[in-house]
Design an enzyme around this catalytic site. Sequence first.
Site, short mmCIF file in Angstrom:
data_model
loop_
_atom_site.label_atom_id
_atom_site.label_comp_id
_atom_site.label_asym_id
_atom_site.label_seq_id
_atom_site.Cartn_x
_atom_site.Cartn_y
_atom_site.Cartn_z
N HIS A 67 42.01 53.60 42.65
CA HIS A 67 40.57 53.56 42.84
C HIS A 67 40.08 52.43 43.31
N HIS A 68 40.86 51.22 43.43
CA HIS A 68 40.43 50.04 44.15
C HIS A 68 40.68 50.08 45.57
N LYS A 93 34.65 54.67 21.89
CA LYS A 93 34.54 53.26 21.35
C LYS A 93 32.83 53.11 20.96
N ASP A 95 53.78 33.14 9.94
CA ASP A 95 53.52 32.54 11.26
C ASP A 95 53.70 33.48 12.23
N SER A 152 34.90 45.24 16.92
CA SER A 152 35.31 46.33 16.06
C SER A 152 35.53 45.49 14.60
N TYR A 196 42.19 46.06 31.84
CA TYR A 196 42.03 46.44 30.15
C TYR A 196 42.78 45.35 29.46
N TRP A 221 41.54 36.79 45.27
CA TRP A 221 42.64 36.72 44.16
C TRP A 221 43.43 38.01 44.21
N SER A 270 54.61 33.06 30.93
CA SER A 270 53.84 32.55 29.63
C SER A 270 53.12 33.83 29.13
N SER A 271 52.54 34.78 30.04
CA SER A 271 51.98 35.91 29.34
C SER A 271 52.98 36.83 28.58
N HIS A 295 45.02 46.97 37.74
CA HIS A 295 44.14 48.00 36.86
C HIS A 295 44.38 47.47 35.39
N THR A 301 36.64 55.33 26.29
CA THR A 301 35.74 54.07 26.19
C THR A 301 34.41 54.62 25.66
N ARG A 323 30.81 41.56 49.89
CA ARG A 323 31.45 40.56 48.87
C ARG A 323 32.05 39.28 49.93
N HIS A 352 38.27 30.56 41.82
CA HIS A 352 37.66 30.78 40.58
C HIS A 352 38.00 32.12 39.82
N GLU A 387 45.47 45.14 34.04
CA GLU A 387 45.13 43.98 33.76
C GLU A 387 43.74 44.12 33.55
C1 HEA Z 1 36.75 36.48 33.66
C2 HEA Z 1 36.60 36.41 34.74
C3 HEA Z 1 35.19 36.13 35.31
C4 HEA Z 1 34.17 35.28 34.92
C5 HEA Z 1 33.97 34.68 33.55
C6 HEA Z 1 33.10 35.12 36.17
C7 HEA Z 1 32.18 34.08 35.85
C8 HEA Z 1 31.30 34.01 36.77
N1 HEA Z 1 31.21 34.37 38.13
FE1 HEA Z 1 33.31 35.52 38.91
N2 HEA Z 1 34.55 36.52 39.92
C9 HEA Z 1 35.57 36.91 39.30
C10 HEA Z 1 35.76 36.86 37.95
C11 HEA Z 1 35.19 36.03 36.94
N3 HEA Z 1 33.84 35.48 37.29
C12 HEA Z 1 36.51 37.77 40.02
C13 HEA Z 1 37.71 38.32 39.58
C14 HEA Z 1 35.98 37.57 41.28
C15 HEA Z 1 36.40 38.11 42.50
C16 HEA Z 1 37.27 37.13 43.34
C17 HEA Z 1 37.57 37.68 44.81
O1 HEA Z 1 36.67 38.26 45.38
O2 HEA Z 1 38.81 37.62 44.98
C18 HEA Z 1 34.57 36.80 40.90
C19 HEA Z 1 33.74 36.37 42.21
C20 HEA Z 1 32.51 35.89 42.07
C21 HEA Z 1 31.51 35.81 42.85
C22 HEA Z 1 31.69 36.55 44.45
C23 HEA Z 1 32.36 35.38 45.27
C24 HEA Z 1 32.38 36.24 46.64
O3 HEA Z 1 32.59 37.37 46.86
O4 HEA Z 1 32.38 35.40 47.64
C25 HEA Z 1 30.47 35.25 42.50
C26 HEA Z 1 29.29 34.95 43.20
O5 HEA Z 1 28.18 34.70 42.61
C27 HEA Z 1 30.93 35.11 41.11
C28 HEA Z 1 29.79 34.25 40.23
C29 HEA Z 1 30.30 33.81 38.79
C30 HEA Z 1 29.51 33.22 37.94
C31 HEA Z 1 28.11 32.54 38.26
C32 HEA Z 1 30.23 33.28 36.85
C33 HEA Z 1 29.60 32.53 35.61
O6 HEA Z 1 29.56 33.36 34.54
C34 HEA Z 1 30.18 31.23 35.36
C35 HEA Z 1 29.60 30.57 34.24
C36 HEA Z 1 30.41 29.07 33.97
C37 HEA Z 1 30.01 28.06 34.43
C38 HEA Z 1 28.68 27.73 35.32
C39 HEA Z 1 30.60 26.48 34.12
C40 HEA Z 1 30.14 26.05 32.92
C41 HEA Z 1 29.13 24.84 33.13
C42 HEA Z 1 29.42 23.79 33.56
C43 HEA Z 1 30.47 23.51 34.53
C44 HEA Z 1 28.73 22.62 33.46
C45 HEA Z 1 27.93 22.19 34.52
C46 HEA Z 1 26.67 23.23 34.77
C47 HEA Z 1 25.63 22.83 35.72
C48 HEA Z 1 25.47 21.64 36.17
C49 HEA Z 1 24.64 24.06 35.76
N4 HEA Z 1 32.16 35.38 40.87
C1 HEA Z 2 37.03 43.77 32.02
C2 HEA Z 2 37.41 44.26 33.12
C3 HEA Z 2 37.18 45.63 33.54
C4 HEA Z 2 36.77 46.72 32.88
C5 HEA Z 2 36.76 47.16 31.35
C6 HEA Z 2 36.58 47.99 33.88
C7 HEA Z 2 36.30 49.37 33.71
C8 HEA Z 2 36.12 50.23 34.61
N1 HEA Z 2 36.05 49.82 36.08
FE1 HEA Z 2 36.22 48.27 36.97
N2 HEA Z 2 36.88 46.52 37.88
C9 HEA Z 2 37.06 45.37 37.29
C10 HEA Z 2 37.13 45.25 35.97
C11 HEA Z 2 36.87 46.00 34.94
N3 HEA Z 2 36.52 47.38 35.25
C12 HEA Z 2 37.17 44.39 38.40
C13 HEA Z 2 37.60 42.72 37.89
C14 HEA Z 2 36.95 45.03 39.53
C15 HEA Z 2 37.30 44.31 40.85
C16 HEA Z 2 38.51 43.79 41.44
C17 HEA Z 2 38.39 43.28 42.74
O1 HEA Z 2 38.41 43.98 43.70
O2 HEA Z 2 38.46 42.10 42.94
C18 HEA Z 2 36.80 46.27 39.24
C19 HEA Z 2 36.87 47.38 40.10
C20 HEA Z 2 36.59 48.53 39.88
C21 HEA Z 2 36.57 49.54 40.99
C22 HEA Z 2 36.70 49.57 42.37
C23 HEA Z 2 35.60 49.29 43.08
C24 HEA Z 2 35.84 48.91 44.52
O3 HEA Z 2 36.40 47.80 44.95
O4 HEA Z 2 35.33 49.66 45.50
C25 HEA Z 2 36.21 50.85 40.23
C26 HEA Z 2 36.44 52.05 40.89
O5 HEA Z 2 36.79 53.26 40.19
C27 HEA Z 2 36.17 50.62 38.78
C28 HEA Z 2 36.03 51.56 37.93
C29 HEA Z 2 35.90 51.27 36.47
C30 HEA Z 2 35.83 52.22 35.45
C31 HEA Z 2 35.80 53.54 35.92
C32 HEA Z 2 35.92 51.66 34.28
C33 HEA Z 2 35.83 52.22 32.94
O6 HEA Z 2 36.61 51.74 32.27
C34 HEA Z 2 34.37 52.11 32.42
C35 HEA Z 2 34.20 52.89 31.18
C36 HEA Z 2 33.02 52.71 30.23
C37 HEA Z 2 31.92 53.50 30.47
C38 HEA Z 2 31.73 54.67 31.24
C39 HEA Z 2 30.72 53.08 29.51
C40 HEA Z 2 30.72 53.60 28.27
C41 HEA Z 2 30.85 55.05 27.99
C42 HEA Z 2 29.71 55.95 27.63
C43 HEA Z 2 28.79 55.26 26.83
C44 HEA Z 2 30.19 57.20 27.42
C45 HEA Z 2 29.49 58.34 27.89
C46 HEA Z 2 29.65 58.06 29.64
C47 HEA Z 2 29.75 58.80 30.50
C48 HEA Z 2 30.24 60.24 30.41
C49 HEA Z 2 29.50 58.23 32.00
N4 HEA Z 2 36.30 49.11 38.56
CU LIG Z 3 40.45 49.36 38.19
#
Ligand code: HEA
Ligand code: HEA
Ligand SMILES: [Cu+2]
Lengths: 275, 289, 524
Positions: free
Chosen positions: C301-302, C330, C105, C267, C256, C141, C168-169, C252, C327, C449, C76, C254
């Site tokens: 931080h992860h 923004k 292009d 924007s 962003y 993942w 590709s990327s 990380h 952030t 999780r 997923h 990634e």
């Molecule tokens: C861009 C990234 C992205 C997006 C979009 C989503 C979208 C969603 N994610 Fe997930 N997710 C991750 C990135 C993302 N996730 C990552 C990185 C992890 C961590 C993995 C790991 O631990 O290694 C994770 C893990 C994760 C978990 C934790 C699993 C676990 O720890 O075991 C769960 C649990 O609820 C979850 C749920 C969902 C759901 C419900 C959506 C929904 O938003 C999805 C919505 C879309 C659909 C549902 C499909 C569309 C519709 C159909 C197919 C038609 C049929 C529909 C019906 C019949 C209802 N995601």
């Molecule tokens: C689009 C993807 C995205 C983005 C934008 C972010 C944004 C941020 N993430 Fe997140 N993060 C993930 C995707 C993302 N993360 C994913 C996928 C994981 C889990 C991966 C995995 O384990 O599978 C993760 C996990 C993750 C962890 C690890 C948690 C753990 O496993 O224990 C941490 C810890 O520091 C973290 C921190 C942050 C912070 C500080 C930001 C900051 O950039 C957020 C900044 C934004 C704001 C704070 C809000 C707006 C700000 C204001 C309104 C200003 C004023 C605010 C203050 C002064 C408080 N993230």
């Molecule tokens: Cu991070």
Amino acid sequence: MTAQLMTAARWLAGAAAAFSPAALAQLQPYNMPVGVTDISREVFGLHMLIFWICVAIGVVVFGVMLVSLVRHRKSRGHEARQFHDSTAAEIAWTVVPFLILVAMAVPATQVLIKMEDTARADLTIKITGYQWLWHYEYLEQDIDFYSALSTPREQIYGLQAKGENYLLEVDNELVLPTNRKVRFLITSNDVLHAWWVPDLAVKKDAIPGFINESWTEIEEPGVYRGQCAELCGRDHGFMPVVVRAVAPDEYERWVAGKQAEQPVAAAQPATGSSN
Amino acid sequence: MTAQTQYYVPHGSHWPIVGSVALFMTFVGLSAMLNEASFGLPLMGAGIAILLVMMFGWFGTVVRESEANAYNDQVDRSFRWGMFWFIFSEVMFFAAFFGALFYARTFSLPWLGGEGDGAATNMYLWPGFEALWPSNANGPSQIGGEFRQMGAWGIPAINTLILLTSGVTVTWAHHGLRANRRATLIFGLFLTVALGLVFVGLQAYEYIHAYTDLNLTLGAGIYGSTFFMLTGFHGLHVTIGAIMLIVILARSIAGHFTPDRHFAFEAAAWYWHFVDVVWLGLFFFVYWL
Amino acid sequence: MSAVMVDDHHHDGPDSGIKRWICTTNHKDIGTLYLWFAMIMFFLGGLMALVVRAELFQPGLQFVDPQFFNSMTTMHALLMIFGVVMPAFTGLANWLIPMMVGGTDMALPRLNNWSFWLLPFAFTMLLATLFVPGGAPAGGWTLYPPLTLQTGAALPLLIFAIHLMGMSSIMGAINVIATILNMRAPGMTLMKMPMFVWTWLITAYLLIAVMPVLAGGVTMLLTDKYFGTSFFNAAGGGDPVMFQHIFWFFGHPEVYILILPSFGVISMILPTFARKPLFGYNSMVYATASIAFLSFVVWAHHMFTVGMPLAAQLFFMLSTMLIAVPTGVKVFNWVATMWRGSMTFETPMLFAIGFIVLFTIGGFSGLMLAIVPADYQYHDTYFVVAHFHYVLVPGSIFAIMAAVYYWLPKWTGHLYNETLGKWHFWLSTIFVNLTFFPMHFTGLAGMPRRIPDYALQFTDYNMLASIGAFGFGLAQLLFLYIVVATVRGGERATDRVWDGADGLEWTLPSPPPYHTFTTPPQIR
Ligand code: HEA
Ligand code: HEA
Ligand SMILES: [Cu+2]
Ligand code: CUA
């Protein structure tokens, strides 16, 4: 800007009063546990502090946005102003968040330093993660045993009603004395695991080939349940941690009893998972 | 200036899809090989063959278009940016392996040996293990058995000289090209290619020496792992660079480049300098320090 | 210098039939391919999420084996990240960047084709792992060894699929950079570029910097498993944690990569519907650059619980917290853009506003995660899952949807059905919150999780989340319907489409001709 800050500050003060730790403890199932150690309480306090700061900032930001969404709409005949810069405002909203962050970082650093201090422990326990059970060794007392899930398969597969501590119960609990500093040496025998008990605010990864250190000092007797917190394969969801904290004298009795039966326990190493 | 004044957008090309199919076959084949399936090797072989055809076809097309003056200066700049960022991505690829070397030497081995945070680790899990680079660098379990280190001042030092010299000769060739002295160009390139091939040859010899005399293998713990992965990927890149230069040499002989339009030459030269710089990193961090 | 289109086949339209799509070098065709690919992967990845949510609807094991559950979680995430968000953004980049900068292009059209056409093969390999002995990857993942090394025959397929995605990327990113740096119309200085172009420029840089690191990391996994190396094996002097450092050095930045183009999209949309220029353009550019810069120094931080030295923990905590500053800039600039505008609320605007609110909530939880002592409690719980879905689903995915609604009339020449669009927005917003908000609570209350079964006290919120997930999924069928209907017909769109729209793409006809800006426009 200052007006907004004032609002935020007032909000924060009000919120803090309304949610004393005692009141919050009532919210247990929906929030982080306050726990039973000095550290866990400090972690909880830190958690609530940053939570409320975020709420306050959110209220301000979303509040301003909401006002704008309501008042500055075309359907209300609002004309667009064409301004698109304000150095003063931009500096303000760079500096103010920065200061807020500093205010959060200071207590966080203090708690962290305290948590990392494993020196002067009263007893040391070596914890080894296995796929999918735990092995505990009381290094000073020569006690060691395995601890695996005791929930029956029937409950997991819905053939039998689920018990109260479903998935959070083990055959051999880790027994610890209260009011003693216990040092944990955490490692693994195969893949990564993480030993976690929320009420103690202890979570450390178990890494094969390396030993991580952590500690706790439990203040209240009781049974504290946790789980493995690092994906470790098929039965990652089925390797709980159960700690039974007892008064020091009771602990001594337990140790004596355990030492007496130890050879028997050592002769039958636990294997596999229970499901 | 005879080149087009227009931005060249080719109409369509089947080479990319051919390339994708080729890579797919190669990788599925290799996966099958690793899983001991009998169709793996032929599949991978076919994939690589198609990949070669694709490269001939694709680059051939580009060469033809270039020779037909389809490209203007702007296209030329696109190619330059493309090559530049490609090389940057390669640098980051090597960074991962240098990072592994750095991490292993600065953190994991010392910890296993009981330094810093590793006291308990060493006491309970690896009693008696003392971290010494390189002699103990196949880890506490002596994975891969006793080995001897690859010294810096034999072949590696010679190879350093060879690559540095080849950097000079390729620049010399470039000067020749710019001054329209074809003899210099061709001779300079020829020397560069020759030096590159000698380098690869010496490297191969060194590997044989490592395996047969020093018991230094890919499996020799973290030392062997980092040593062979870094030098291996570098050697691969030298080989690729040498092939590029051979193509450029052939094209120079065919009279393809002019003093002011010769992007392909420069791309290959940049690449060559890049493998050169990586080598210097290797010489310092893998062989010497 | 005039840059006129040259076309070696002397005709100006697309090829006919399947060849148009397979051999194309046209940025619009390739953009379309990317976007449809992302759509398909979204439904596949979503389906896997629904398997997860179905199993978690109630305690006990009902539908799948735990191992398969882990595969679903892993696949997923891989599908959503590498197959949905990244390709969708690249599709948007393909469609929009050449039009926005007034170029002919993409700079390297054939390479562009290859960037796309590697993806279907990469994902075929990845999905094929579901059918090999030993099952699909189930180590998360994040691919942490040693667990990932227990993968069966799927491991090499997984790793090579990641290599292909990385190629590709990287090629896509090189193309974007070359296009932005080299294809701008005369007068289009860097500081006049639309924000979307800026955010993509910086994203592309991140991609080129970190995808090769991931490639290197997974290559080491491969050699550890099959060629006897010891990178991640303590007995041989390596360290499993070393992989985590390598992975998160990629991982990380990634995240962003997954959000910066969204910032660009938002924007672009806000000024249109607020009828007011973007507030603080310059600071937006600097903020984006700062986020990108900081993203390279926060990775650990992860891994706060892996047992790093105190100084390292402090460093990574503080640097992570710092990201809130740019952030925040923004977010504040967006609010200021709306402030005293003259707003209307068409679907793209609704999604943009939803994005700002819900992304900010996700940002807040991110900030909480950065606080090390608290992260000891949050780490590897559903609190983290809640955090990243808030920034990814109502974050990246909402931004992508906003972009599709915003530019779809331009791309197709048809207006989408506004009523249905609004329905889609409200359903999505309600259900996305229903799905992911309760996860904060289950996480705080102690639910780890990546578990297929849980203790009884987590039941209520898991039920809510599962209901939300199915609702959200169904709502996306509406999205599919709207897009297909708009592609096939509908009310004709004007060239400008939105009365507040500003930018070069709106000066072109809707739909734009196959080749645009064969004579570059002059920018004042
Ligand atoms: C861009 C990234 C992205 C997006 C979009 C989503 C979208 C969603 N994610 Fe997930 N997710 C991750 C990135 C993302 N996730 C990552 C990185 C992890 C961590 C993995 C790991 O631990 O290694 C994770 C893990 C994760 C978990 C934790 C699993 C676990 O720890 O075991 C769960 C649990 O609820 C979850 C749920 C969902 C759901 C419900 C959506 C929904 O938003 C999805 C919505 C879309 C659909 C549902 C499909 C569309 C519709 C159909 C197919 C038609 C049929 C529909 C019906 C019949 C209802 N995601
Ligand atoms: C689009 C993807 C995205 C983005 C934008 C972010 C944004 C941020 N993430 Fe997140 N993060 C993930 C995707 C993302 N993360 C994913 C996928 C994981 C889990 C991966 C995995 O384990 O599978 C993760 C996990 C993750 C962890 C690890 C948690 C753990 O496993 O224990 C941490 C810890 O520091 C973290 C921190 C942050 C912070 C500080 C930001 C900051 O950039 C957020 C900044 C934004 C704001 C704070 C809000 C707006 C700000 C204001 C309104 C200003 C004023 C605010 C203050 C002064 C408080 N993230
Ligand atoms: Cu991070
Ligand atoms: Cu042990 Cu998870």
